[in-house]
Design a protein around this motif. Structure first.
Motif, mmCIF file in Angstrom:
data_model
loop_
_atom_site.group_PDB
_atom_site.id
_atom_site.type_symbol
_atom_site.label_atom_id
_atom_site.label_comp_id
_atom_site.label_asym_id
_atom_site.label_seq_id
_atom_site.Cartn_x
_atom_site.Cartn_y
_atom_site.Cartn_z
ATOM 1 N N LYS A 37 23.579 80.854 56.609
ATOM 2 C CA LYS A 37 24.627 79.882 56.936
ATOM 3 C C LYS A 37 25.854 80.192 56.078
ATOM 4 O O LYS A 37 25.773 80.983 55.135
ATOM 5 C CB LYS A 37 24.128 78.457 56.711
ATOM 6 N N ASP A 94 20.943 75.934 53.277
ATOM 7 C CA ASP A 94 21.528 74.621 53.003
ATOM 8 C C ASP A 94 21.772 74.412 51.507
ATOM 9 O O ASP A 94 22.063 73.297 51.073
ATOM 10 C CB ASP A 94 20.629 73.514 53.567
ATOM 11 N N PRO A 131 26.730 78.339 48.711
ATOM 12 C CA PRO A 131 26.503 77.783 50.048
ATOM 13 C C PRO A 131 27.556 76.713 50.373
ATOM 14 O O PRO A 131 27.802 75.815 49.560
ATOM 15 C CB PRO A 131 25.108 77.164 49.952
ATOM 16 N N GLN A 132 28.149 76.801 51.534
ATOM 17 C CA GLN A 132 29.151 75.815 51.963
ATOM 18 C C GLN A 132 28.541 74.416 51.980
ATOM 19 O O GLN A 132 29.224 73.420 51.713
ATOM 20 C CB GLN A 132 29.691 76.196 53.347
ATOM 21 N N ALA A 133 27.240 74.339 52.297
ATOM 22 C CA ALA A 133 26.573 73.032 52.364
ATOM 23 C C ALA A 133 26.718 72.272 51.042
ATOM 24 O O ALA A 133 26.878 71.044 51.038
ATOM 25 C CB ALA A 133 25.097 73.220 52.705
ATOM 26 N N ASP A 136 30.235 70.972 50.683
ATOM 27 C CA ASP A 136 30.409 69.765 51.502
ATOM 28 C C ASP A 136 29.707 68.560 50.874
ATOM 29 O O ASP A 136 30.204 67.447 50.906
ATOM 30 C CB ASP A 136 29.835 69.988 52.912
ATOM 31 N N ARG A 137 28.558 68.798 50.291
ATOM 32 C CA ARG A 137 27.755 67.698 49.756
ATOM 33 C C ARG A 137 28.380 67.095 48.497
ATOM 34 O O ARG A 137 28.506 65.871 48.393
ATOM 35 C CB ARG A 137 26.345 68.210 49.431
#
Ligand code: PNW
Length: 462
Positions: A37, A94, A131-133, A136-137
């Protein structure tokens, strides 16, 4: 006879580590393959205006598919050590939780291929591609949670690959992905979030130091066999303008205050932010919780030193006793604005570490040294990069000097094995000793690759 003696004297120690380095996002491509991802670099490079000509690492050198050819090249060049990085966003798409076994299979195949040729793998767990996740989180490095998540990721990797990789590096160049990722008005590194205060910027690098510390612990507890753990830093190097005692002393005084040394390298190596550095930072210093410094200060088996340039320093009468000099306009440099040629920076970097620690037994590896040059493919299909040879030869001479004087410099990895995605410069800047023709993905060893290969074979600078 004398000539013979000279050759003997120029030789490197028999166990000297000769290597080449790369990083995942810069070479792998295959951005959406096998469950990977996005990382913050996929997002950043897809944002108009961030990377030159809108380029991204989506394909890069397609190393994900071409690794057997690249490793054969390493073997043909006689390069016995390979430093690469593992993509967090592949292994844990993730950022936390589910482990993607397909990604680990890729790294297993890669390492097994290296071992086929007796090439030792040196794996960096994080080379900027969060990780981009997690961005974002919780804003990735803005949060302390990032350190915990990094340690869990490290545990996941090392427990699975620790049977075949024993040389681990935690984070690459903390200052680049924190201070240049959060702290500059015109973002040059992902995520390119501009935080409000300097304190918040220092907080991101403090969190990265915590990640390094927890990561070291996770690696050691997950590894099935004894392993080597290192931090990789590109600390700033004050080089005395002359080697008279006063200038040498000035360089020593300047060391904690150059670049980001006082806030990144020194806490990692000594377990303290230097008191005079904290005093100078005042309000901007990060918030440090109880126990943080002990966590950060982990025993290391080696320090990875990425060196490209340095700054000249001279002694002055007035406080603080040193002056950091600007480069004159015409100072020689390679094909990057920050790439002034200061070969002695390699020697002085190693020496400053030894003097700072008051001992010289922490092994140091040059984990990156190299340069961008304006390479051109000739009609005969060659790249005659004598300028890169000039640059590398001088830095290798400085390595040899450090060893001659008894400093524990154990190895040297050239940056980079091949041309690759040079971050916000895209594919415009070429750092490889192997040329990549991106239209065909052909690999063409440059003159510098043949030269480097000859140095390795003779174990000396040729
Ligand atoms: C390193 N500076 O970054 C990185 O580890 C590599 O990924 C990168 O390709 C290589 O050097 C060449 O840039 C640096 O401003 C970034 O002095 C910035 C600096 C030095 C190294």
């Amino acid at each position: 006879m004398d000539r013979q003696l000279d050759l003997q004297c120029d030789r490197f120690p028999e166990d000297f580590v000769w290597g080449a380095a790369t990083s995942a996002y810069q070479i792998e491509g295959a951005a959406e393959v096998d469950g990977r991802k996005p990382s913050v670099w996929d997002t950043f490079s897809a944002t108009p205006g961030r990377v030159q000509d809108g380029q991204t690492g989506a394909i890069a050198c397609d190393h994900y598919h071409r690794y057997p050819e690249d490793i054969r090249l390493l073997a043909e060049l006689g390069i016995q050590h390979y430093r690469f990085s593992i993509s967090w966003a592949r292994v844990m798409p993730d950022g936390r939780g589910i482990v993607n076994e397909a990604a680990l299979d890729f790294y297993r195949r890669l390492v097994d291929e290296l071992r086929k040729y007796n090439i030792t793998p040196h794996a960096t767990l994080f080379h900027w591609d969060s990780p981009q996740a997690l961005e974002d989180r919780y804003g990735s490095w803005q949060s302390r949670e990032m350190a915990q998540d990094f340690a869990a990721y490290a545990e996941a990797v090392v427990s699975r690959l620790g049977d075949r990789i024993t040389h681990w590096m935690t984070l690459n160049e903390i200052m680049c992905f924190t201070h240049f990722g959060y702290g500059v008005q015109v973002p040059i590194h992902a995520p390119g979030t501009v935080v409000r205060t300097q304190k918040q910027v220092w907080q991101t690098s403090h969190h990265a130091l915590l990640a390094h510390g927890l990561g070291c612990q996770a690696i050691r507890s997950a590894s099935p066999v004894p392993c080597s753990v290192a931090l990789v830093d590109n600390f700033a190097v004050p080089v005395p303008l002359t080697e008279l005692p006063a200038d040498c002393e000035a360089a020593r005084q300047a060391f904690p205050f150059c670049g980001y040394n006082g806030g990144i390298l020194l806490p990692a190596l000594t377990g303290e932010y230097p008191s005079n550095w904290l005093a100078k930072m005042g309000e901007a210093a990060p918030e440090i919780q109880e126990g943080d410094l002990a966590t950060i200060h982990q025993p290391l088996d080696a320090l990875g030193f990425n060196v490209y340039s340095g700054v000249y320093v001279r002694a002055i009468e007035q406080a603080p006793g040193y002056e950091i000099l600007d480069f004159p306009r015409g100072y020689p440099r390679m094909h990057m604005p920050w790439l002034q040629i200061v070969p002695e920076s390699l020697y002085w970097g190693v020496r400053h570490i030894s003097e700072t620690l008051g001992r010289s037994d922490l092994p140091i590896l040059i984990t990156e040294n190299g340069c961008a040059a304006d390479d051109e493919l000739t009609a005969q299909g060659e790249v005659m990069d004598s300028d890169r040879i000039l640059y590398l030869r001088q830095y290798l001479s400085a390595s040899h000097r450090a060893i001659r004087e008894g400093y524990p410099l154990k190895g040297y990895f050239v940056w980079s094995l091949m041309d690759n995605f040079e971050w916000s410069w895209g594919y415009d800047r070429r750092f490889g000793i192997v040329y990549v023709d991106y239209a065909t993905q052909a690999r063409i060893p440059k003159a510098s690759a043949h030269w480097f290969s000859t140095c390795i074979r003779h174990n000396q600078i040729v």
